[in-house]
Structures are given as C-alpha cells and as structure tokens.
Design an enzyme around this catalytic site. Structure first.
Site, PDB file in Angstrom:
ATOM      1  N   PRO A 151      41.141  52.907  32.505  1.00 19.53           N
ATOM      2  CG  PRO A 151      43.150  51.272  32.510  1.00 19.53           C
ATOM      3  CD  PRO A 151      42.537  52.773  32.354  1.00 19.53           C
ATOM      4  N   GLY A 152      39.053  50.656  32.891  1.00 18.37           N
ATOM      5  CA  GLY A 152      38.300  49.863  34.043  1.00 18.37           C
ATOM      6  C   GLY A 152      38.299  48.679  34.591  1.00 18.37           C
ATOM      7  NE  ARG A 153      34.802  45.327  29.704  1.00 19.23           N
ATOM      8  CZ  ARG A 153      33.527  45.232  29.785  1.00 19.23           C
ATOM      9  NH1 ARG A 153      32.662  44.498  29.808  1.00 19.23           N
ATOM     10  NH2 ARG A 153      33.167  46.518  29.608  1.00 19.23           N
ATOM     11  CB  CYS A 207      10.223  36.788  40.374  1.00 20.68           C
ATOM     12  SG  CYS A 207       9.568  36.033  41.933  1.00 20.68           S
ATOM     13  CD  GLU A 208      12.354  40.065  35.522  1.00 27.62           C
ATOM     14  OE1 GLU A 208      12.408  40.881  35.527  1.00 27.62           O
ATOM     15  OE2 GLU A 208      12.993  40.596  34.269  1.00 27.62           O
TER      16      GLU A 208
HETATM   17  N1  LLP Z   1      35.865  56.336  30.798  1.00 19.60           N
HETATM   18  C1  LLP Z   1      34.844  56.527  30.332  1.00 19.60           C
HETATM   19  C2  LLP Z   1      34.450  58.251  30.528  1.00 19.60           C
HETATM   20  C3  LLP Z   1      34.228  55.712  31.030  1.00 19.60           C
HETATM   21  O1  LLP Z   1      32.796  55.693  30.441  1.00 19.60           O
HETATM   22  C4  LLP Z   1      34.397  53.973  30.659  1.00 19.60           C
HETATM   23  C5  LLP Z   1      33.068  53.332  31.076  1.00 19.60           C
HETATM   24  C6  LLP Z   1      35.933  53.708  31.319  1.00 19.60           C
HETATM   25  C7  LLP Z   1      36.397  54.660  31.075  1.00 19.60           C
HETATM   26  C8  LLP Z   1      36.358  52.456  31.534  1.00 19.60           C
HETATM   27  O2  LLP Z   1      35.557  51.732  30.578  1.00 19.60           O
HETATM   28  P1  LLP Z   1      36.353  50.561  30.785  1.00 19.60           P
HETATM   29  O3  LLP Z   1      37.447  49.896  30.597  1.00 19.60           O
HETATM   30  O4  LLP Z   1      36.187  49.875  32.100  1.00 19.60           O
HETATM   31  O5  LLP Z   1      35.622  49.089  29.850  1.00 19.60           O
HETATM   32  N2  LLP Z   1      28.221  48.361  31.833  1.00 19.60           N
HETATM   33  C9  LLP Z   1      28.839  47.911  30.436  1.00 19.60           C
HETATM   34  C10 LLP Z   1      29.872  48.678  30.844  1.00 19.60           C
HETATM   35  C11 LLP Z   1      29.980  50.149  30.771  1.00 19.60           C
HETATM   36  C12 LLP Z   1      31.059  51.418  30.190  1.00 19.60           C
HETATM   37  C13 LLP Z   1      30.470  52.705  31.111  1.00 19.60           C
HETATM   38  N3  LLP Z   1      31.983  53.612  30.097  1.00 19.60           N
HETATM   39  C14 LLP Z   1      29.005  46.702  30.792  1.00 19.60           C
HETATM   40  O6  LLP Z   1      28.963  46.022  31.930  1.00 19.60           O
HETATM   41  O7  LLP Z   1      30.113  45.442  29.909  1.00 19.60           O
END
Ligand code: LLP
Length: 458
Positions: free
Chosen positions: A311-313, A385-386
């Site tokens: 998890p990241g987000r 500027c968009e």
């Molecule tokens: N693992 C892999 C292999 C991934 O590609 C990603 C995210 C994660 C983990 C983490 O995912 P999360 O838990 O953060 O959803 N820029 C986009 C999100 C792109 C996610 C890319 N990969 C946004 O702002 O919504």
C-alpha cells in the site's frame, strides 16, 4: 453542468462538521481562533514560517496508518507489508514507515537512493520497474535488496548477468498479469492485458519467465507479484486475482515442478477524498483477501504462499494536506444563471496534477478562519497558464472568501508532491511534518535559484 452533482448548500458552515474524520488527518481541528490546526500547528503560523503553498503532514497520523496496516495484514496472515514509495518519498517518510515495521517498495534508482540514505537495510527493500536500467539493477544488487520484481523476458538475462558479477543469487518475483484490473469499487476481469506491466499468464509469457529463471544459477524464483490498480474500495478484484494466481501456481508446480513460495498482491487500497467515498477498512480488506488466497490455494491443492502487500496511498495520502493562499476571487455567471466563483490560489497543477490528469475530486475548507456566511459555488484553480489548471473542480466555500485567506485541501499526501513539476518555473512547495505543536522540514521549499542552477546560461 452536465453530469456534475452539486451538494446542496448548507445554511451555515459549522466548523466541527466540515472536518470529516474519514478525510482529514486525525489531529485536524479548528483551534480557538477558528483556524485549522494539524499536529498542534496553526496553518497560519505554518505559512508565516514556510510560505505557501505548503504540504503539511500529520506525522503521528502517517506513522499510525503505517503501523495499523502492518498489524492488520499480519493479523490476517500476511508476512510483509511494503510501503509503496512512489506515493510520496523523503528520508523522513522512509524512517516513519520502517520504524513502523514495514519494508519499502521502490520503482527507480532515485527512490532506492533516498531509501538507502534513510538507512533502510537492503533486505527490507523491493525493486520494481518495467524498464530498469543496468545502473539501477547494479545499485539494487550492491545494496542487497531483498526482492527484485521481474517485469519482462528481456530483463531476465540482464539481471542474471549482473547478479553473477556481484557473485550473488538474487531472489526474484515474476510480475504477472492475470486479466483483472481494479479501480475504486469496480474491477474488470477481462482482457486487461493490453498494458506495459508484467507478463501475461494467458499468453504463456509468465510461465516462460519462470522457466528461464529456474535455469539461471544467479537467480532464485521466490514467487509471483500481481498488482491490480489503485484507489480500490473493496476486495473483489483482489479475490479474483487470487483465484487466478492460485491456478497459475498449480500449473507451475504440475508443469515445471516449481513452487510459489511468495505471493505479493501489490497495493491499491483506496482512501476517502470526498464525502461518500467509502473504502473498506484495512482490517476487513486484509481479512477478506488473505482468506480467499488460503481458500483458493487449498482448493487447487497448492501450499499457501507467504503473502506480501504494497500500500502507498492508504498510508500517506490521508496524512497530508496542502495549504494555499487565495490570490484572486472572480465570480463568473454561468449560462443557467448560476454563479461560479473562481478562487485562484498560489499553486495548482504543478503541486497537484491529479485533478487535471484523472479528474480527481478533493475536499477543501477555508483554513485561516471560520466564516458563518452562506456558501457559494466555487472552483479552486491554480496560477498556471492553462484553463485545466484546477485543484478542486466543484465545491462550496463561504461567500466571503477574500485574497489573503488560506485554503486547505485534504488527502494530498499521496501522488501530489511525488508527481509535482516546475511548470511555469514554479518552485515546488516545502513539505513539513507537524507533531505535538512542533514542525520539522521533510523537504525544504525549492527556490528559483535551485531551478536556475540547472541552466548553464543563467
Ligand atoms: N505496487 C505497485 C506495483 C504499484 O504500481 C503501485 C502504484 C503501488 C504498489 C501502490 O499503489 P497505491 O496503494 O498507492 O494505490 N498516480 C496515481 C496512482 C498510480 C499508482 C501507480 N502504482 C494517482 O495519483 O492516483
């Protein structure tokens, strides 16, 4: 106007009502002066010290989400939770999450450098990338990263040769695409293999990758990786993927005599950005996914692999907010007689590209004071500027918002600073952590001088 649902105007803005606990960092409150306070720090003092715009993290909130995720997933039977560094990375964040017991997943040499500078031991790091450079592979091998995720047939020999030079046997996972793509509360289980990541199970490429790895003495096949997508609200997509991975694991055993010791199901756990977003909580999600993996493995007669997640987000997103200062306020009469007020702030698509890129929705409040004035239909826009430079497309804000007021946008901790740019030569904002009334600099604000230093003619 078409297709957009506006919330009904409320009679009075009641401060305690507008900091929805599911959306704002856990310490967010209105203080005695009516100003938004996070981690005990008044956003007006923050801006006085660090200028605006500024990203503000609730450190305790971020740390406890990291710990909460690890505990929830471990309790459900998982072995490792990695923090997905792409969501937001700085050495401070790498320390918060490793102190909470997580590993870290990195997707480039740059991310790997940051994590190493933070002192994270190699064995707790996992490297991703669909096009890793030789330099990135060598950096990872030199650091002794625990896992490298193989994403193509092309990189297998590259990786094996490099491991040979280092005299090591590298543990690798094979990233598979199983034909399931999930976003928010929906998943689609058909033909989502038309994308750049991973090796297709259906085409036989995934099995071929495992076959090739097994023949190479400097690589050791540890297992499989499957990432479905992002901002996922329930377990159904993970469950479908687990079913497909389990049957692939059986075919690997039957056809190649290879066992899948580890299964990494990636990240993607969703968060609430606006009222009505209702993601499954971490414990329920963890329980549901892990139990489906066990059931599916039992039903096809393979041993349940060790489970990992990324998890990241969900860890860093809700812990961060962005504070902006209002510069101009411009009411625009719409065709249907409605008035939309454009509120321009001192940042925009350079510090948060998600609205422009994905149509993302955000919650925003007047942060520097309380207003009891009737709300107006507003659009919070940046200074680029968009015309697509929109931070919050549709919202209601008190009708007396004026230049100099501060606005706070919630849940900007993930994929805002990490996807930021210097469009229009805007220096990127500082990232500040607040805790117990004190602040610390996570990343200092860029200066125009920083940007000019790249230009030998300047
Ligand atoms: N693992 C892999 C292999 C991934 O590609 C990603 C995210 C994660 C983990 C983490 O995912 P999360 O838990 O953060 O959803 N820029 C986009 C999100 C792109 C996610 C890319 N990969 C946004 O702002 O919504």
């Amino acid at each position: 106007m078409t297709g957009i649902q506006y919330p009904a105007p409320v009679q009075r803005i009641k401060p305690e009502d507008i900091l929805d606990r599911a959306i704002w960092p856990s310490s967010a409150v209105r203080n005695g002066a009516g100003a938004l306070e996070i981690g005990g720090v008044d956003c007006r003092d923050l801006v006085a010290q660090y200028q605006s715009p500024v990203y503000l993290f609730d450190e305790i909130d971020a740390r406890s989400r990291a710990e909460g995720f690890r505990e929830a997933y471990e309790r459900a039977g998982a072995t490792t939770v990695y923090y997905a560094a792409k969501a937001f990375l700085a050495t401070a964040v790498a320390k918060w999450v490793t102190e909470a017991g997580l590993g870290i997943d990195v997707a480039s040499g740059g991310e790997l450098e940051v994590v190493l500078r933070a002192g994270v031991p190699g064995h707790r790091i996992l490297l991703h990338g669909n096009n890793k450079s030789i330099a990135e592979i060598e950096l990872a091998l030199a650091a002794g990263v625990g896992r490298i995720v193989v994403d193509s047939l092309d990189e297998i020999v590259r990786l094996a040769d490099a491991a040979g030079h280092f005299g090591i046997v590298q543990q690798v996972l094979v990233r598979v695409t199983v034909g399931v793509e999930a976003h928010t509360h929906e998943f689609i289980a058909t033909a989502h293999e038309d994308q750049k990541f991973g090796l297709s199970v259906a085409s036989g490429d995934a099995a071929e990758a495992v076959r090739r790895i097994a023949k190479l003495p400097t690589l050791s096949f540890a297992g499989l990786h499957s990432h479905l997508g992002s901002q996922i609200f329930d377990a159904s997509g993970f469950n479908e993927a687990a079913t497909r991975v389990a049957s692939f694991a059986r075919s690997l055993r039957d056809e190649q005599g290879v066992s899948v010791r580890e299964l990494n199901l990636g990240g993607g756990m969703g968060i609430a950005y606006v009222d009505g977003d209702d993601p499954l909580d971490a414990a329920d999600m963890a329980r549901q996914i892990c139990s489906v993996v066990r059931t599916e493995c039992e039903s096809v007669g393979v041993a349940t692999p060790e489970l990992a997640f990324e998890p990241g987000r969900a860890i860093i997103g809700p812990a961060g907010v962005t504070i902006y200062e209002v510069g101009t306020v411009k009411p625009i009469e719409l065709d249907d007689g409605l008035v939309r007020t454009y509120i321009s702030v001192d940042g925009g698509m350079s510090d948060n590209i998600r609205t422009a890129l994905y149509g993302a929705q955000y919650s925003v409040v007047l942060a520097s004071r309380i207003s009891m004035v009737e709300p107006m239909l507003a659009r919070v826009v940046g200074k680029h500027c968009e015309s697509g430079d929109i931070v919050v497309r549709d919202t209601w804000l008190p009708a007396d918002v004026v230049p100099g007021d501060l606005l706070a946008v919630a849940a900007t901790g993930a994929y805002c600073r990490s996807m930021s740019s210097n469009y229009n030569y805007l220096p990127r904002p500082a990232v500040i952590a607040a805790r117990g009334g004190a602040t610390s600099v996570v990343l200092r604000r860029e200066t125009t001088e920083d940007l000019l230093s790249l230009d030998p003619g300047a």
